[in-house]
Design a protein around this motif. Sequence first.
Motif, PDB file in Angstrom:
ATOM      1  N   ALA A 183       0.834  -1.209   0.000  1.00 52.06           N
ATOM      2  CA  ALA A 183       0.000   0.000   0.000  1.00 52.06           C
ATOM      3  C   ALA A 183       0.868   1.257   0.000  1.00 52.06           C
ATOM      4  O   ALA A 183       0.612   2.206  -0.754  1.00 52.06           O
ATOM      5  CB  ALA A 183      -0.930  -0.012   1.215  1.00 52.06           C
ATOM      6  N   ALA A 184       1.912   1.251   0.825  1.00 49.77           N
ATOM      7  CA  ALA A 184       2.805   2.407   0.886  1.00 49.77           C
ATOM      8  C   ALA A 184       3.567   2.579  -0.426  1.00 49.77           C
ATOM      9  O   ALA A 184       3.785   3.706  -0.896  1.00 49.77           O
ATOM     10  CB  ALA A 184       3.780   2.256   2.052  1.00 49.77           C
ATOM     11  N   ALA A 217       2.362   6.392  -7.127  1.00 49.04           N
ATOM     12  CA  ALA A 217       1.408   7.351  -7.686  1.00 49.04           C
ATOM     13  C   ALA A 217       1.912   8.782  -7.490  1.00 49.04           C
ATOM     14  O   ALA A 217       1.767   9.633  -8.380  1.00 49.04           O
ATOM     15  CB  ALA A 217       0.039   7.166  -7.044  1.00 49.04           C
ATOM     16  N   ALA A 218       2.518   9.035  -6.337  1.00 49.09           N
ATOM     17  CA  ALA A 218       3.002  10.385  -6.022  1.00 49.09           C
ATOM     18  C   ALA A 218       4.077  10.842  -7.003  1.00 49.09           C
ATOM     19  O   ALA A 218       4.198  12.037  -7.295  1.00 49.09           O
ATOM     20  CB  ALA A 218       3.535  10.431  -4.589  1.00 49.09           C
ATOM     21  N   ILE A 219       4.861   9.899  -7.505  1.00 51.56           N
ATOM     22  CA  ILE A 219       5.919  10.273  -8.459  1.00 51.56           C
ATOM     23  C   ILE A 219       5.527   9.910  -9.893  1.00 51.56           C
ATOM     24  O   ILE A 219       6.381   9.844 -10.782  1.00 51.56           O
ATOM     25  CB  ILE A 219       7.280   9.653  -8.063  1.00 51.56           C
ATOM     26  N   ASP A 220       4.220   9.662 -10.071  1.00 52.32           N
ATOM     27  CA  ASP A 220       3.639   9.453 -11.403  1.00 52.32           C
ATOM     28  C   ASP A 220       4.250   8.255 -12.145  1.00 52.32           C
ATOM     29  O   ASP A 220       4.654   8.368 -13.311  1.00 52.32           O
ATOM     30  CB  ASP A 220       3.811  10.738 -12.230  1.00 52.32           C
ATOM     31  N   THR A 221       4.333   7.136 -11.426  1.00 52.62           N
ATOM     32  CA  THR A 221       4.831   5.906 -12.057  1.00 52.62           C
ATOM     33  C   THR A 221       3.828   4.782 -11.842  1.00 52.62           C
ATOM     34  O   THR A 221       2.928   4.890 -11.017  1.00 52.62           O
ATOM     35  CB  THR A 221       6.185   5.477 -11.459  1.00 52.62           C
ATOM     36  N   LYS A 222       4.014   3.704 -12.597  1.00 50.58           N
ATOM     37  CA  LYS A 222       3.176   2.504 -12.479  1.00 50.58           C
ATOM     38  C   LYS A 222       4.097   1.329 -12.220  1.00 50.58           C
ATOM     39  O   LYS A 222       4.966   1.042 -13.045  1.00 50.58           O
ATOM     40  CB  LYS A 222       2.384   2.290 -13.771  1.00 50.58           C
ATOM     41  N   MET A 223       3.886   0.649 -11.110  1.00 55.95           N
ATOM     42  CA  MET A 223       4.875  -0.321 -10.652  1.00 55.95           C
ATOM     43  C   MET A 223       4.305  -1.719 -10.442  1.00 55.95           C
ATOM     44  O   MET A 223       3.128  -1.891 -10.126  1.00 55.95           O
ATOM     45  CB  MET A 223       5.466   0.150  -9.317  1.00 55.95           C
TER      46      MET A 223
END
Lengths: 133, 133, 133, 133
Positions: free
Chosen positions: D13-14, D20-26
Amino acid sequence: MNITLAQAEAAIAAAKTKAAAIDTKMDICVVDAGSNLVAFARMDGAWIGSVDISFKKAKTAAWFTMDTAALSPLVQPGQPLYNIEHSNGGLITFPGGVAIKNAAGEVIGAIGVSGSTVENDHTVAEAGAAAVK
Amino acid sequence: MNITLAQAEAAIAAAKTKAAAIDTKMDICVVDAGSNLVAFARMDGAWIGSVDISFKKAKTAAWFTMDTAALSPLVQPGQPLYNIEHSNGGLITFPGGVAIKNAAGEVIGAIGVSGSTVENDHTVAEAGAAAVK
Amino acid sequence: MNITLAQAEAAIAAAKTKAAAIDTKMDICVVDAGSNLVAFARMDGAWIGSVDISFKKAKTAAWFTMDTAALSPLVQPGQPLYNIEHSNGGLITFPGGVAIKNAAGEVIGAIGVSGSTVENDHTVAEAGAAAVK
Amino acid sequence: MNITLAQAEAAIAAAKTKAAAIDTKMDICVVDAGSNLVAFARMDGAWIGSVDISFKKAKTAAWFTMDTAALSPLVQPGQPLYNIEHSNGGLITFPGGVAIKNAAGEVIGAIGVSGSTVENDHTVAEAGAAAVK
Protein backbone atom coordinates in the motif's frame (compact mmCIF):
# COMPACT_ATOMS: atom_id res chain seq x y z
CA MET A 1 -11.09 -6.32 -21.40
CA ASN A 2 -8.65 -6.95 -18.53
CA ILE A 3 -9.29 -7.08 -14.82
CA THR A 4 -8.03 -4.02 -12.93
CA LEU A 5 -5.87 -4.13 -9.82
CA ALA A 6 -8.81 -2.79 -7.80
CA GLN A 7 -10.96 -5.66 -9.03
CA ALA A 8 -8.22 -8.18 -8.32
CA GLU A 9 -7.78 -6.82 -4.81
CA ALA A 10 -11.52 -7.08 -4.26
CA ALA A 11 -11.39 -10.70 -5.38
CA ILE A 12 -8.52 -11.46 -3.00
CA ALA A 13 -10.29 -9.70 -0.10
CA ALA A 14 -13.44 -11.74 -0.69
CA ALA A 15 -11.44 -14.93 -1.00
CA LYS A 16 -9.62 -14.22 2.26
CA THR A 17 -12.93 -13.61 4.01
CA LYS A 18 -14.37 -16.88 2.71
CA ALA A 19 -11.17 -18.78 3.57
CA ALA A 20 -11.33 -17.53 7.15
CA ALA A 21 -15.04 -18.33 7.37
CA ILE A 22 -14.37 -21.99 6.56
CA ASP A 23 -11.26 -22.09 8.75
CA THR A 24 -8.65 -22.49 6.03
CA LYS A 25 -5.40 -20.73 5.09
CA MET A 26 -5.03 -20.06 1.40
CA ASP A 27 -2.68 -18.87 -1.28
CA ILE A 28 -4.69 -16.68 -3.66
CA CYS A 29 -3.57 -15.54 -7.11
CA VAL A 30 -5.30 -13.33 -9.68
CA VAL A 31 -4.19 -13.05 -13.31
CA ASP A 32 -5.54 -10.99 -16.19
CA ALA A 33 -7.00 -12.26 -19.47
CA GLY A 34 -3.48 -12.56 -20.86
CA SER A 35 -2.56 -14.86 -17.94
CA ASN A 36 -0.18 -12.29 -16.49
CA LEU A 37 -0.07 -11.83 -12.70
CA VAL A 38 -2.10 -8.96 -11.22
CA ALA A 39 -2.24 -9.66 -7.48
CA PHE A 40 -1.38 -12.34 -4.95
CA ALA A 41 -1.66 -12.99 -1.21
CA ARG A 42 -0.45 -15.85 0.98
CA MET A 43 -2.37 -15.98 4.24
CA ASP A 44 -0.24 -16.42 7.37
CA GLY A 45 0.51 -20.10 7.82
CA ALA A 46 -0.67 -21.14 4.36
CA TRP A 47 1.48 -23.72 2.55
CA ILE A 48 4.49 -22.38 0.69
CA GLY A 49 3.99 -25.11 -1.89
CA SER A 50 0.61 -23.62 -2.70
CA VAL A 51 2.11 -20.38 -4.01
CA ASP A 52 2.99 -22.01 -7.29
CA ILE A 53 -0.16 -24.14 -7.36
CA SER A 54 -2.35 -21.03 -7.01
CA PHE A 55 -0.38 -19.43 -9.85
CA LYS A 56 -0.80 -22.44 -12.10
CA LYS A 57 -4.52 -22.78 -11.31
CA ALA A 58 -5.13 -19.13 -12.17
CA LYS A 59 -3.02 -19.31 -15.32
CA THR A 60 -4.62 -22.57 -16.46
CA ALA A 61 -8.10 -21.05 -16.03
CA ALA A 62 -7.08 -17.93 -17.97
CA TRP A 63 -5.24 -19.82 -20.71
CA PHE A 64 -8.31 -21.92 -21.47
CA THR A 65 -11.04 -19.51 -20.28
CA MET A 66 -12.61 -22.17 -18.09
CA ASP A 67 -12.51 -23.41 -14.52
CA THR A 68 -9.78 -25.95 -13.82
CA ALA A 69 -12.47 -28.27 -12.44
CA ALA A 70 -13.76 -28.61 -16.00
CA LEU A 71 -10.43 -30.03 -17.09
CA SER A 72 -10.10 -32.67 -14.35
CA PRO A 73 -12.09 -35.46 -16.07
CA LEU A 74 -10.44 -34.79 -19.44
CA VAL A 75 -6.86 -35.27 -18.25
CA GLN A 76 -7.23 -38.74 -16.72
CA PRO A 77 -5.46 -41.76 -18.26
CA GLY A 78 -7.22 -42.74 -21.48
CA GLN A 79 -9.04 -39.43 -21.76
CA PRO A 80 -8.55 -36.87 -24.56
CA LEU A 81 -6.25 -34.41 -22.77
CA TYR A 82 -4.19 -36.95 -20.87
CA ASN A 83 -0.96 -35.30 -19.63
CA ILE A 84 -1.78 -31.84 -20.93
CA GLU A 85 -0.06 -30.73 -17.71
CA HIS A 86 3.25 -30.97 -19.56
CA SER A 87 2.41 -27.87 -21.58
CA ASN A 88 2.95 -24.22 -20.71
CA GLY A 89 5.60 -24.91 -18.12
CA GLY A 90 3.14 -26.92 -16.04
CA LEU A 91 -0.64 -26.83 -15.70
CA ILE A 92 -2.74 -27.65 -12.64
CA THR A 93 -5.94 -29.34 -13.71
CA PHE A 94 -7.75 -30.01 -10.44
CA PRO A 95 -10.32 -27.63 -8.91
CA GLY A 96 -9.39 -24.22 -7.52
CA GLY A 97 -8.89 -22.18 -10.68
CA VAL A 98 -11.91 -20.11 -11.71
CA ALA A 99 -12.37 -17.79 -14.68
CA ILE A 100 -13.43 -14.23 -13.81
CA LYS A 101 -16.03 -12.66 -16.10
CA ASN A 102 -17.33 -9.13 -16.47
CA ALA A 103 -21.01 -8.15 -16.64
CA ALA A 104 -21.01 -8.93 -20.36
CA GLY A 105 -19.83 -12.47 -19.69
CA GLU A 106 -16.35 -11.94 -21.11
CA VAL A 107 -13.40 -13.56 -19.35
CA ILE A 108 -11.29 -10.70 -17.98
CA GLY A 109 -9.01 -12.80 -15.79
CA ALA A 110 -8.89 -15.76 -13.43
CA ILE A 111 -8.34 -16.59 -9.79
CA GLY A 112 -6.41 -19.57 -8.43
CA VAL A 113 -6.68 -20.78 -4.85
CA SER A 114 -4.67 -23.49 -3.09
CA GLY A 115 -4.19 -24.48 0.54
CA SER A 116 -6.90 -26.94 1.56
CA THR A 117 -9.01 -29.66 -0.06
CA VAL A 118 -9.79 -29.04 -3.71
CA GLU A 119 -13.43 -28.53 -2.73
CA ASN A 120 -12.47 -25.78 -0.30
CA ASP A 121 -10.04 -24.31 -2.80
CA HIS A 122 -12.81 -24.11 -5.41
CA THR A 123 -15.29 -22.62 -2.94
CA VAL A 124 -12.86 -19.86 -2.02
CA ALA A 125 -11.98 -19.20 -5.65
CA GLU A 126 -15.69 -18.90 -6.51
CA ALA A 127 -16.14 -16.40 -3.67
CA GLY A 128 -13.25 -14.37 -5.02
CA ALA A 129 -14.49 -14.41 -8.61
CA ALA A 130 -18.01 -13.43 -7.50
CA ALA A 131 -16.65 -10.25 -5.91
CA VAL A 132 -15.68 -8.86 -9.31
CA LYS A 133 -18.51 -6.85 -10.80
CA MET B 1 11.31 -21.50 13.82
CA ASN B 2 13.95 -22.96 11.48
CA ILE B 3 16.09 -26.05 11.99
CA THR B 4 19.75 -25.35 12.79
CA LEU B 5 22.71 -26.91 11.03
CA ALA B 6 23.55 -28.87 14.18
CA GLN B 7 20.05 -30.32 14.22
CA ALA B 8 20.21 -31.11 10.52
CA GLU B 9 23.57 -32.84 10.96
CA ALA B 10 22.11 -34.89 13.83
CA ALA B 11 19.25 -35.93 11.56
CA ILE B 12 21.64 -36.97 8.80
CA ALA B 13 23.84 -38.91 11.24
CA ALA B 14 20.83 -40.81 12.59
CA ALA B 15 19.59 -41.47 9.08
CA LYS B 16 22.98 -42.83 8.03
CA THR B 17 23.06 -45.14 11.05
CA LYS B 18 19.60 -46.48 10.26
CA ALA B 19 20.43 -46.85 6.57
CA ALA B 20 23.50 -48.92 7.42
CA ALA B 21 21.53 -50.99 9.94
CA ILE B 22 19.10 -52.08 7.23
CA ASP B 23 21.87 -52.52 4.67
CA THR B 24 20.96 -49.68 2.34
CA LYS B 25 22.80 -46.73 0.77
CA MET B 26 20.92 -43.47 0.86
CA ASP B 27 20.88 -39.88 -0.31
CA ILE B 28 19.73 -37.73 2.61
CA CYS B 29 18.62 -34.08 2.37
CA VAL B 30 17.49 -31.68 5.09
CA VAL B 31 15.73 -28.38 4.37
CA ASP B 32 14.44 -25.64 6.68
CA ALA B 33 10.83 -24.50 7.11
CA GLY B 34 11.20 -22.23 4.09
CA SER B 35 12.27 -25.26 2.03
CA ASN B 36 15.82 -24.00 1.63
CA LEU B 37 18.67 -26.54 1.81
CA VAL B 38 20.52 -26.93 5.13
CA ALA B 39 22.50 -30.17 4.83
CA PHE B 40 22.96 -33.15 2.54
CA ALA B 41 24.90 -36.41 2.39
CA ARG B 42 25.17 -39.11 -0.28
CA MET B 43 26.42 -42.37 1.17
CA ASP B 44 29.16 -44.12 -0.80
CA GLY B 45 27.57 -46.13 -3.58
CA ALA B 46 24.14 -44.52 -3.25
CA TRP B 47 22.35 -43.70 -6.50
CA ILE B 48 23.23 -40.40 -8.14
CA GLY B 49 19.65 -40.13 -9.37
CA SER B 50 18.51 -40.07 -5.79
CA VAL B 51 20.24 -36.76 -5.06
CA ASP B 52 17.45 -34.83 -6.71
CA ILE B 53 14.74 -37.17 -5.42
CA SER B 54 15.90 -36.63 -1.84
CA PHE B 55 15.83 -32.87 -2.48
CA LYS B 56 12.31 -32.99 -3.90
CA LYS B 57 11.05 -35.24 -1.10
CA ALA B 58 12.40 -32.89 1.55
CA LYS B 59 11.08 -29.82 -0.23
CA THR B 60 7.66 -31.36 -0.83
CA ALA B 61 7.36 -32.24 2.87
CA ALA B 62 8.37 -28.71 3.88
CA TRP B 63 6.19 -26.99 1.28
CA PHE B 64 3.08 -28.80 2.51
CA THR B 65 4.12 -29.47 6.15
CA MET B 66 3.32 -33.17 5.83
CA ASP B 67 5.03 -36.45 5.01
CA THR B 68 5.14 -37.23 1.31
CA ALA B 69 3.54 -40.59 2.12
CA ALA B 70 0.36 -38.68 2.99
CA LEU B 71 0.21 -37.32 -0.56
CA SER B 72 0.64 -40.64 -2.38
CA PRO B 73 -3.03 -41.74 -2.35
CA LEU B 74 -4.25 -38.25 -3.29
CA VAL B 75 -2.22 -37.93 -6.47
CA GLN B 76 -3.34 -41.12 -8.22
CA PRO B 77 -5.38 -40.98 -11.44
CA GLY B 78 -8.93 -39.95 -10.59
CA GLN B 79 -7.95 -38.63 -7.18
CA PRO B 80 -8.16 -34.96 -6.09
CA LEU B 81 -4.52 -33.94 -6.53
CA TYR B 82 -3.76 -35.86 -9.72
CA ASN B 83 -0.63 -34.49 -11.39
CA ILE B 84 0.17 -31.99 -8.62
CA GLU B 85 3.77 -33.04 -9.33
CA HIS B 86 3.87 -30.51 -12.16
CA SER B 87 3.98 -27.67 -9.64
CA ASN B 88 6.96 -26.12 -7.88
CA GLY B 89 9.46 -27.32 -10.45
CA GLY B 90 8.63 -30.95 -9.67
CA LEU B 91 7.27 -32.65 -6.56
CA ILE B 92 7.96 -36.17 -5.37
CA THR B 93 4.83 -37.62 -3.80
CA PHE B 94 5.85 -41.11 -2.76
CA PRO B 95 7.20 -41.99 0.71
CA GLY B 96 10.56 -40.80 1.98
CA GLY B 97 9.90 -37.16 2.80
CA VAL B 98 9.15 -36.47 6.46
CA ALA B 99 8.36 -33.18 8.22
CA ILE B 100 10.62 -32.33 11.15
CA LYS B 101 8.90 -30.79 14.17
CA ASN B 102 10.23 -29.10 17.27
CA ALA B 103 9.09 -29.88 20.82
CA ALA B 104 6.15 -27.49 20.37
CA GLY B 105 4.97 -29.46 17.35
CA GLU B 106 5.86 -26.75 14.83
CA VAL B 107 7.36 -27.79 11.51
CA ILE B 108 10.92 -26.45 11.49
CA GLY B 109 12.10 -28.31 8.40
CA ALA B 110 11.95 -31.62 6.59
CA ILE B 111 14.11 -34.58 5.63
CA GLY B 112 14.06 -36.41 2.32
CA VAL B 113 15.61 -39.84 1.79
CA SER B 114 16.03 -41.79 -1.45
CA GLY B 115 18.07 -44.83 -2.43
CA SER B 116 16.11 -47.99 -1.70
CA THR B 117 12.48 -49.10 -1.59
CA VAL B 118 10.07 -46.36 -0.60
CA GLU B 119 9.40 -48.27 2.62
CA ASN B 120 13.09 -48.23 3.49
CA ASP B 121 13.37 -44.60 2.41
CA HIS B 122 10.54 -43.66 4.75
CA THR B 123 12.01 -45.69 7.64
CA VAL B 124 15.35 -43.93 7.31
CA ALA B 125 13.69 -40.51 7.02
CA GLU B 126 11.68 -41.21 10.17
CA ALA B 127 14.88 -42.15 12.02
CA GLY B 128 16.48 -38.90 10.89
CA ALA B 129 13.51 -36.74 11.88
CA ALA B 130 13.30 -38.44 15.29
CA ALA B 131 16.86 -37.38 16.08
CA VAL B 132 15.89 -33.70 16.12
CA LYS B 133 14.92 -32.61 19.61
CA MET C 1 38.76 -42.06 -8.48
CA ASN C 2 35.88 -40.40 -6.64
CA ILE C 3 35.85 -38.63 -3.30
CA THR C 4 34.16 -40.62 -0.51
CA LEU C 5 31.50 -39.25 1.80
CA ALA C 6 33.98 -39.45 4.69
CA GLN C 7 36.44 -37.32 2.73
CA ALA C 8 33.72 -34.86 1.77
CA GLU C 9 32.61 -34.56 5.38
CA ALA C 10 36.22 -33.94 6.41
CA ALA C 11 36.42 -31.18 3.82
CA ILE C 12 33.22 -29.58 5.09
CA ALA C 13 34.37 -29.82 8.71
CA ALA C 14 37.68 -28.12 7.86
CA ALA C 15 35.88 -25.47 5.84
CA LYS C 16 33.50 -24.76 8.71
CA THR C 17 36.44 -24.40 11.10
CA LYS C 18 38.18 -21.97 8.78
CA ALA C 19 34.98 -20.03 8.15
CA ALA C 20 34.46 -19.58 11.89
CA ALA C 21 38.12 -18.62 12.36
CA ILE C 22 37.74 -15.71 9.92
CA ASP C 23 34.30 -14.79 11.27
CA THR C 24 32.22 -15.73 8.25
CA LYS C 25 29.11 -17.84 7.63
CA MET C 26 29.36 -20.07 4.61
CA ASP C 27 27.47 -22.42 2.34
CA ILE C 28 29.77 -25.34 1.55
CA CYS C 29 29.23 -27.91 -1.19
CA VAL C 30 31.29 -30.95 -2.20
CA VAL C 31 30.81 -32.83 -5.47
CA ASP C 32 32.57 -35.88 -6.87
CA ALA C 33 34.63 -36.11 -10.07
CA GLY C 34 31.41 -36.59 -12.04
CA SER C 35 30.11 -33.29 -10.63
CA ASN C 36 27.40 -35.06 -8.63
CA LEU C 37 26.61 -33.83 -5.12
CA VAL C 38 28.24 -35.68 -2.20
CA ALA C 39 27.76 -33.41 0.83
CA PHE C 40 26.55 -29.94 1.73
CA ALA C 41 26.22 -27.71 4.80
CA ARG C 42 24.76 -24.23 5.27
CA MET C 43 26.09 -22.61 8.42
CA ASP C 44 23.46 -20.93 10.62
CA GLY C 45 22.80 -17.44 9.28
CA ALA C 46 24.60 -17.99 5.98
CA TRP C 47 22.91 -16.55 2.89
CA ILE C 48 20.22 -18.68 1.29
CA GLY C 49 21.27 -17.35 -2.09
CA SER C 50 24.68 -18.89 -1.56
CA VAL C 51 23.30 -22.44 -1.56
CA ASP C 52 23.07 -22.44 -5.33
CA ILE C 53 26.27 -20.43 -5.76
CA SER C 54 28.23 -22.98 -3.71
CA PHE C 55 26.73 -25.75 -5.87
CA LYS C 56 27.65 -23.99 -9.10
CA LYS C 57 31.19 -23.21 -7.89
CA ALA C 58 31.79 -26.83 -6.96
CA LYS C 59 30.28 -28.13 -10.18
CA THR C 60 32.18 -25.64 -12.33
CA ALA C 61 35.46 -26.66 -10.68
CA ALA C 62 34.68 -30.36 -11.20
CA TRP C 63 33.44 -29.92 -14.77
CA PHE C 64 36.67 -28.24 -15.83
CA THR C 65 39.05 -29.78 -13.23
CA MET C 66 40.31 -26.36 -12.19
CA ASP C 67 39.63 -23.70 -9.60
CA THR C 68 36.94 -21.23 -10.56
CA ALA C 69 39.44 -18.43 -9.88
CA ALA C 70 41.34 -19.62 -12.96
CA LEU C 71 38.30 -18.96 -15.12
CA SER C 72 37.61 -15.41 -13.93
CA PRO C 73 39.98 -13.57 -16.31
CA LEU C 74 38.92 -15.71 -19.27
CA VAL C 75 35.21 -14.91 -19.06
CA GLN C 76 35.45 -11.11 -19.17
CA PRO C 77 34.12 -9.16 -22.15
CA GLY C 78 36.45 -9.61 -25.11
CA GLN C 79 38.14 -12.64 -23.60
CA PRO C 80 38.06 -16.17 -25.04
CA LEU C 81 35.39 -17.68 -22.79
CA TYR C 82 33.10 -14.67 -22.58
CA ASN C 83 29.65 -15.70 -21.32
CA ILE C 84 30.54 -19.37 -20.82
CA GLU C 85 28.24 -19.04 -17.78
CA HIS C 86 25.32 -19.75 -20.11
CA SER C 87 26.37 -23.41 -20.39
CA ASN C 88 25.54 -26.32 -18.12
CA GLY C 89 22.51 -24.67 -16.59
CA GLY C 90 24.65 -21.88 -15.19
CA LEU C 91 28.31 -21.64 -14.21
CA ILE C 92 29.86 -19.48 -11.51
CA THR C 93 33.27 -18.29 -12.62
CA PHE C 94 34.49 -16.19 -9.72
CA PRO C 95 36.66 -17.55 -6.87
CA GLY C 96 35.39 -20.06 -4.32
CA GLY C 97 35.35 -23.29 -6.32
CA VAL C 98 38.43 -25.47 -5.79
CA ALA C 99 39.32 -28.84 -7.31
CA ILE C 100 40.05 -31.61 -4.81
CA LYS C 101 42.95 -33.92 -5.69
CA ASN C 102 44.13 -37.20 -4.21
CA ALA C 103 47.73 -38.00 -3.28
CA ALA C 104 48.42 -38.93 -6.91
CA GLY C 105 47.30 -35.51 -8.07
CA GLU C 106 44.11 -36.74 -9.71
CA VAL C 107 40.97 -34.64 -9.41
CA ILE C 108 38.53 -36.69 -7.33
CA GLY C 109 35.98 -33.95 -6.71
CA ALA C 110 35.58 -30.26 -5.93
CA ILE C 111 34.44 -27.94 -3.18
CA GLY C 112 32.41 -24.76 -3.62
CA VAL C 113 32.10 -22.09 -0.94
CA SER C 114 29.93 -18.96 -0.92
CA GLY C 115 28.87 -16.51 1.78
CA SER C 116 31.46 -13.74 2.07
CA THR C 117 33.93 -11.93 -0.18
CA VAL C 118 35.31 -14.04 -2.99
CA GLU C 119 38.70 -13.92 -1.29
CA ASN C 120 37.21 -15.38 1.90
CA ASP C 121 35.20 -17.89 -0.09
CA HIS C 122 38.36 -19.09 -1.83
CA THR C 123 40.32 -19.26 1.43
CA VAL C 124 37.66 -21.42 3.04
CA ALA C 125 37.40 -23.65 -0.03
CA GLU C 126 41.18 -24.13 -0.02
CA ALA C 127 41.04 -25.13 3.65
CA GLY C 128 38.34 -27.66 2.85
CA ALA C 129 40.19 -29.13 -0.11
CA ALA C 130 43.42 -29.39 1.90
CA ALA C 131 41.68 -31.61 4.47
CA VAL C 132 41.25 -34.38 1.89
CA LYS C 133 44.22 -36.72 1.96
CA MET D 1 11.18 -13.95 12.08
CA ASN D 2 9.05 -13.82 8.92
CA ILE D 3 6.99 -10.92 7.64
CA THR D 4 3.21 -11.34 8.00
CA LEU D 5 0.67 -10.84 5.24
CA ALA D 6 -0.64 -7.73 7.02
CA GLN D 7 2.88 -6.28 7.04
CA ALA D 8 3.38 -7.18 3.40
CA GLU D 9 0.08 -5.57 2.44
CA ALA D 10 1.09 -2.42 4.34
CA ALA D 11 4.35 -2.37 2.37
CA ILE D 12 2.51 -2.72 -0.93
CA ALA D 13 0.00 0.00 0.00
CA ALA D 14 2.80 2.41 0.89
CA ALA D 15 4.67 1.54 -2.29
CA LYS D 16 1.57 2.16 -4.41
CA THR D 17 1.06 5.55 -2.75
CA LYS D 18 4.65 6.54 -3.43
CA ALA D 19 4.49 5.23 -6.99
CA ALA D 20 1.41 7.35 -7.69
CA ALA D 21 3.00 10.38 -6.02
CA ILE D 22 5.92 10.27 -8.46
CA ASP D 23 3.64 9.45 -11.40
CA THR D 24 4.83 5.91 -12.06
CA LYS D 25 3.18 2.50 -12.48
CA MET D 26 4.87 -0.32 -10.65
CA ASP D 27 4.97 -4.06 -10.11
CA ILE D 28 5.50 -4.67 -6.39
CA CYS D 29 6.49 -7.99 -4.81
CA VAL D 30 7.03 -8.93 -1.16
CA VAL D 31 8.75 -12.15 -0.05
CA ASP D 32 9.51 -13.54 3.41
CA ALA D 33 12.94 -14.23 4.91
CA GLY D 34 13.01 -17.60 3.18
CA SER D 35 12.45 -15.83 -0.15
CA ASN D 36 8.96 -17.28 -0.57
CA LEU D 37 6.23 -15.03 -2.01
CA VAL D 38 3.85 -13.31 0.42
CA ALA D 39 2.09 -10.61 -1.61
CA PHE D 40 2.15 -8.95 -5.02
CA ALA D 41 0.40 -6.16 -6.90
CA ARG D 42 0.72 -4.91 -10.48
CA MET D 43 -0.62 -1.40 -10.85
CA ASP D 44 -2.91 -0.79 -13.83
CA GLY D 45 -0.78 -0.15 -16.89
CA ALA D 46 2.47 -1.31 -15.30
CA TRP D 47 4.78 -3.40 -17.49
CA ILE D 48 4.06 -7.11 -17.66
CA GLY D 49 7.77 -7.75 -18.00
CA SER D 50 8.27 -6.18 -14.61
CA VAL D 51 6.31 -8.91 -12.84
CA ASP D 52 9.27 -11.26 -12.95
CA ILE D 53 11.80 -8.49 -12.36
CA SER D 54 10.01 -7.44 -9.17
CA PHE D 55 10.04 -11.11 -8.07
CA LYS D 56 13.75 -11.48 -8.76
CA LYS D 57 14.60 -8.18 -7.06
CA ALA D 58 12.71 -9.19 -3.91
CA LYS D 59 14.20 -12.68 -3.92
CA THR D 60 17.72 -11.41 -4.53
CA ALA D 61 17.41 -8.99 -1.60
CA ALA D 62 16.09 -11.77 0.66
CA TRP D 63 18.64 -14.35 -0.50
CA PHE D 64 21.55 -12.06 0.33
CA THR D 65 19.92 -9.92 3.07
CA MET D 66 20.89 -6.69 1.32
CA ASP D 67 19.50 -4.18 -1.14
CA THR D 68 20.06 -5.09 -4.77
CA ALA D 69 21.63 -1.65 -5.23
CA ALA D 70 24.53 -2.88 -3.08
CA LEU D 71 25.25 -5.63 -5.59
CA SER D 72 25.27 -3.46 -8.72
CA PRO D 73 28.93 -2.31 -8.54
CA LEU D 74 30.14 -5.81 -7.62
CA VAL D 75 28.69 -7.57 -10.65
CA GLN D 76 30.22 -5.42 -13.38
CA PRO D 77 32.80 -6.86 -15.80
CA GLY D 78 36.09 -7.27 -13.98
CA GLN D 79 34.46 -7.01 -10.57
CA PRO D 80 34.35 -9.82 -7.97
CA LEU D 81 30.81 -11.08 -8.54
CA TYR D 82 30.70 -10.77 -12.33
CA ASN D 83 27.85 -12.87 -13.75
CA ILE D 84 26.47 -13.94 -10.37
CA GLU D 85 23.09 -13.44 -12.07
CA HIS D 86 23.40 -16.96 -13.48
CA SER D 87 22.73 -18.41 -10.03
CA ASN D 88 19.43 -19.16 -8.34
CA GLY D 89 17.48 -19.31 -11.56
CA GLY D 90 18.29 -15.69 -12.30
CA LEU D 91 19.15 -12.74 -10.08
CA ILE D 92 18.40 -9.07 -10.68
CA THR D 93 21.28 -6.97 -9.39
CA PHE D 94 20.25 -3.42 -10.18
CA PRO D 95 18.35 -1.17 -7.73
CA GLY D 96 14.76 -1.83 -6.68
CA GLY D 97 15.12 -4.72 -4.24
CA VAL D 98 15.19 -3.69 -0.58
CA ALA D 99 15.53 -5.84 2.54
CA ILE D 100 12.76 -5.41 5.11
CA LYS D 101 13.87 -5.42 8.74
CA ASN D 102 11.95 -5.62 11.99
CA ALA D 103 12.50 -3.33 14.98
CA ALA D 104 15.36 -5.55 16.12
CA GLY D 105 17.14 -5.06 12.81
CA GLU D 106 16.57 -8.63 11.62
CA VAL D 107 15.72 -9.21 7.98
CA ILE D 108 12.16 -10.57 7.91
CA GLY D 109 11.60 -10.29 4.16
CA ALA D 110 12.21 -8.11 1.16
CA ILE D 111 10.37 -5.95 -1.37
CA GLY D 112 11.07 -5.76 -5.08
CA VAL D 113 9.78 -2.96 -7.31
CA SER D 114 10.02 -2.64 -11.09
CA GLY D 115 8.31 -0.42 -13.64
CA SER D 116 10.23 2.83 -14.04
CA THR D 117 13.84 4.00 -13.79
CA VAL D 118 15.94 2.08 -11.30
CA GLU D 119 16.10 5.23 -9.18
CA ASN D 120 12.31 5.42 -9.04
CA ASP D 121 12.07 1.67 -8.46
CA HIS D 122 14.41 1.98 -5.48
CA THR D 123 12.56 5.00 -4.09
CA VAL D 124 9.26 3.15 -4.18
CA ALA D 125 10.79 0.00 -2.66
CA GLU D 126 12.24 2.09 0.17
CA ALA D 127 8.82 3.60 0.83
CA GLY D 128 7.31 0.14 0.98
CA ALA D 129 9.97 -1.25 3.31
CA ALA D 130 9.64 1.77 5.60
CA ALA D 131 5.96 1.01 6.15
CA VAL D 132 6.77 -2.23 7.96
CA LYS D 133 7.07 -1.66 11.69
